[in-house]
Scaffold this motif. Structure first.
Motif, mmCIF file in Angstrom:
data_model
loop_
_atom_site.group_PDB
_atom_site.id
_atom_site.type_symbol
_atom_site.label_atom_id
_atom_site.label_comp_id
_atom_site.label_asym_id
_atom_site.label_seq_id
_atom_site.Cartn_x
_atom_site.Cartn_y
_atom_site.Cartn_z
ATOM 1 N N THR A 159 0.602 -1.349 0.139
ATOM 2 C CA THR A 159 -0.532 0.310 0.243
ATOM 3 C C THR A 159 1.501 1.074 -0.259
ATOM 4 O O THR A 159 2.259 0.904 0.128
ATOM 5 C CB THR A 159 -0.659 0.206 1.206
ATOM 6 O OG1 THR A 159 -0.502 0.331 2.457
ATOM 7 C CG2 THR A 159 -2.006 -0.703 1.716
ATOM 8 N N ASP A 160 0.381 2.457 -0.090
ATOM 9 C CA ASP A 160 0.810 3.545 -0.350
ATOM 10 C C ASP A 160 1.152 3.665 1.317
ATOM 11 O O ASP A 160 2.946 4.569 1.090
ATOM 12 C CB ASP A 160 0.551 4.850 0.169
ATOM 13 C CG ASP A 160 -0.239 5.431 -1.598
ATOM 14 O OD1 ASP A 160 -0.109 4.169 -2.523
ATOM 15 O OD2 ASP A 160 -0.945 6.075 -2.041
ATOM 16 N N GLY A 161 1.441 2.812 2.404
ATOM 17 C CA GLY A 161 1.609 2.738 3.679
ATOM 18 C C GLY A 161 3.116 2.764 4.056
ATOM 19 O O GLY A 161 4.010 2.771 4.330
ATOM 20 N N SER A 162 3.501 1.570 2.547
ATOM 21 C CA SER A 162 4.220 0.756 2.429
ATOM 22 C C SER A 162 5.973 2.303 2.545
ATOM 23 O O SER A 162 7.001 2.148 3.131
ATOM 24 C CB SER A 162 5.053 0.106 1.112
ATOM 25 O OG SER A 162 4.505 -1.096 1.944
ATOM 26 N N LYS A 163 5.288 3.110 1.740
ATOM 27 C CA LYS A 163 6.702 3.995 1.385
ATOM 28 C C LYS A 163 6.106 4.958 2.116
ATOM 29 O O LYS A 163 7.864 5.720 2.847
ATOM 30 C CB LYS A 163 6.227 4.572 -0.104
ATOM 31 C CG LYS A 163 6.500 3.321 -1.342
ATOM 32 C CD LYS A 163 6.434 4.489 -2.421
ATOM 33 C CE LYS A 163 7.016 3.347 -3.860
ATOM 34 N NZ LYS A 163 6.427 4.039 -4.805
ATOM 35 N N LEU A 164 4.932 5.700 3.095
ATOM 36 C CA LEU A 164 4.628 6.357 3.742
ATOM 37 C C LEU A 164 5.200 5.884 5.104
ATOM 38 O O LEU A 164 6.424 7.531 5.489
ATOM 39 C CB LEU A 164 3.110 6.629 3.668
ATOM 40 C CG LEU A 164 2.397 7.135 3.001
ATOM 41 C CD1 LEU A 164 1.060 7.264 3.355
ATOM 42 C CD2 LEU A 164 3.342 8.804 2.132
ATOM 43 N N SER A 165 5.623 4.615 5.706
ATOM 44 C CA SER A 165 6.543 4.784 6.991
ATOM 45 C C SER A 165 7.697 5.019 6.954
ATOM 46 O O SER A 165 7.996 4.981 7.575
ATOM 47 C CB SER A 165 6.295 3.037 7.018
ATOM 48 O OG SER A 165 4.782 2.834 7.128
ATOM 49 N N PHE A 166 8.367 4.167 5.646
ATOM 50 C CA PHE A 166 9.695 4.759 5.225
ATOM 51 C C PHE A 166 10.190 5.701 5.334
ATOM 52 O O PHE A 166 11.306 6.850 5.515
ATOM 53 C CB PHE A 166 10.038 4.023 3.819
ATOM 54 C CG PHE A 166 10.577 2.251 4.324
ATOM 55 C CD1 PHE A 166 11.575 2.210 5.020
ATOM 56 C CD2 PHE A 166 9.820 1.265 4.062
ATOM 57 C CE1 PHE A 166 12.312 0.708 4.992
ATOM 58 C CE2 PHE A 166 10.234 -0.143 5.004
ATOM 59 C CZ PHE A 166 10.825 -0.356 5.129
ATOM 60 N N MET A 167 9.193 6.859 5.434
ATOM 61 C CA MET A 167 9.332 8.748 4.517
ATOM 62 C C MET A 167 8.819 9.421 6.326
ATOM 63 O O MET A 167 9.190 10.597 5.867
ATOM 64 C CB MET A 167 8.618 8.873 3.836
ATOM 65 C CG MET A 167 8.443 8.285 2.122
ATOM 66 S SD MET A 167 7.180 8.764 0.792
ATOM 67 C CE MET A 167 7.059 10.552 0.829
ATOM 68 N N GLY A 168 8.864 8.501 7.374
ATOM 69 C CA GLY A 168 8.432 8.980 8.466
ATOM 70 C C GLY A 168 7.274 9.131 9.250
ATOM 71 O O GLY A 168 7.197 9.578 10.199
ATOM 72 N N LEU A 169 6.542 7.882 8.039
ATOM 73 C CA LEU A 169 5.064 8.251 8.682
ATOM 74 C C LEU A 169 4.373 6.731 9.211
ATOM 75 O O LEU A 169 3.841 6.275 8.076
ATOM 76 C CB LEU A 169 3.652 9.201 7.088
ATOM 77 C CG LEU A 169 2.679 9.566 8.095
ATOM 78 C CD1 LEU A 169 2.764 10.392 9.616
ATOM 79 C CD2 LEU A 169 2.074 10.020 6.773
ATOM 80 N N PRO A 170 4.629 6.478 10.024
ATOM 81 C CA PRO A 170 3.767 5.205 10.340
ATOM 82 C C PRO A 170 2.792 4.818 10.048
ATOM 83 O O PRO A 170 1.757 5.563 10.212
ATOM 84 C CB PRO A 170 4.333 4.823 11.453
ATOM 85 C CG PRO A 170 5.490 6.137 12.287
ATOM 86 C CD PRO A 170 4.850 7.369 11.304
#
Length: 414
Positions: free
Chosen positions: A363-374
């Motif tokens: 999901t987009d959350g895969s990338k967002l988590s690595f961008m600093g937004l769990p």
């Protein structure tokens, strides 16, 4: 279903799925298609109409954001809820949703009038879980678009409900709708600092209870093959058929490591397209593995196959190009399990059993988590997504909104 608690949820969803917002993998624009941009601007107008004064469209990344203002004095973490507006690589023009009321859990649902395409519990056993519920299906000619217009409609319903019920205490909530999740580029330009949330959830999952915080790691693989085409009458020891080289490449990959033969934590190579002539051929794959090391091994295997094919030829003719797309979010989420626990509590308070099975996707959350937004992923309701057999339960969509409301309430109690 006449949902008196969220009266606009289903009408909004039905209106949204009829709008073609399919993304375009070959485009280099942000968003990748003008139809997405038009729809996103429409969402800004609708956010303002329901009372979200700071709704805006970000020209740099294609995201629409807004804030549901908090109504508690204490400082509580800012939650984000996110969904994507684009649909997958399947016909999305002329979506004509069908309503099946009070489904009995065992009958075959005819999608098109001729009955060529059906939802049969023998083929789709999950249908048995929906006895007594109202289902929304396709007419057999398009996808439905529950992935992820269910999430979009559910987040809108959350906003409308909280604005209409100030007695429900909650902190500030940021909401966002973005493009191009289905082609893997939507979150690349997301501005975490501008969004201003401490943590977030994508509302982009499947059936009731899904709570996902472990995903595949992913890469794309493009194979370009240059053949040597001559007239068949003089082809002996001269012609090099690019199509045959493509077949040889495919056949040298592990034949059991494909989506239709793998499950649970097993990764795969998935051939998405194969186009060519004897002169030139192209193959496109996605590569998936839960372990980063496993992803690298699969990429290396593809390169070795290309190298061996080239060594057998008069000149190198097979070129592989690979790009990492996203990584398993568990690498980040393991340090932010409080975000997962909050969603678990919300579901349990509502009598929903969380299903935390690792998702065989991303999901987009895969990338967002690595961008600093769990950013773990919550269920939105859809089943059989990305094709003509897609359906969603109206009751599950309403329960998804219940979970969002409950998360907001529990967060304010921190």
């Amino acid at each position: 279903m006449a949902d008196t608690k969220y009266p606009t949820l289903i009408p909004r969803f039905l209106r949204y799925v009829k709008i073609n917002t399919r993304s375009d993998e070959k485009s280099e624009t942000i968003p990748s298609s003008d139809r997405e941009t038009k729809f996103l601007h429409q969402l800004v107008t609708e956010q303002k109409k329901i009372g979200l004064s700071d709704a805006r469209y970000n020209d740099k990344n294609g995201y629409v954001t807004a804030t549901i203002p908090g109504n508690v004095d204490a400082q509580v973490p800012v939650i984000g809820f996110l969904a994507h507006v684009d649909t997958a690589d399947f016909n999305a023009e002329g979506v004509n949703p069908q309503i099946v009321e009070n489904y009995d859990g065992h009958s075959v649902i005819k999608l098109d009038q001729a009955g060529e395409y059906t939802l049969d519990p023998q083929d789709f056993p999950a249908l048995k879980n929906y006895a007594g519920q109202t289902l929304i299906t396709t007419d057999g000619t398009t996808l439905l678009g529950s992935d992820d217009k269910s999430g979009v409609a559910e987040i809108f319903a959350l906003a409308e409900y909280l604005l209409a019920h100030p007695e429900i205490k909650h902190g500030a909530i940021r909401i966002g709708f973005g493009p191009d999740e289905e082609i893997g580029t939507g979150a690349d330009h997301f501005d975490v600092a501008d969004f201003g949330a401490d943590f977030a959830y994508t509302v982009d999952g499947g059936p009731l209870g899904e709570l996902e915080y472990e995903t595949f790691s992913a890469a794309s693989l493009h194979v370009d093959i240059k053949g040597k085409n001559v007239h068949p009458s003089t082809a002996y020891h001269t012609m090099i058929n690019a199509i045959q080289l493509g077949i040889d490449f495919q056949n040298r990959l592990p034949q059991d490591e494909v989506p239709e033969k793998t499950r649970d934590r097993a990764g795969f190579f998935h051939l998405l397209s194969f186009e060519g002539t004897p002169d030139h051929a192209e193959l496109d794959y996605i590569i998936r593995d839960f372990e980063r090391a496993g992803l690298e091994e699969r990429k290396q295997k593809a390169q070795v196959i290309a190298d061996k094919l080239n060594a057998e030829l008069d000149t190198p003719r097979v070129t592989v190009t690979m790009h990492d797309q996203y990584y398993n979010m568990i690498d980040i989420m393991k340090d932010h399990m409080d975000v997962v626990r909050l969603a678990e509590r919300a579901m349990q308070n509502l009598g929903i059993t969380p299903d935390e099975t690792p998702v065989r996707g991303g999901t987009d959350g895969s990338k967002l988590s690595f961008m600093g937004l769990p950013t773990p992923n919550l269920f939105a309701g859809g089943e059989n997504m990305h094709g003509r057999f897609e359906f969603v339960s109206e009751q599950t969509m309403a329960k998804a909104v219940d979970v969002l409301v409950e998360i907001a309430k529990l967060n304010a109690e921190k």
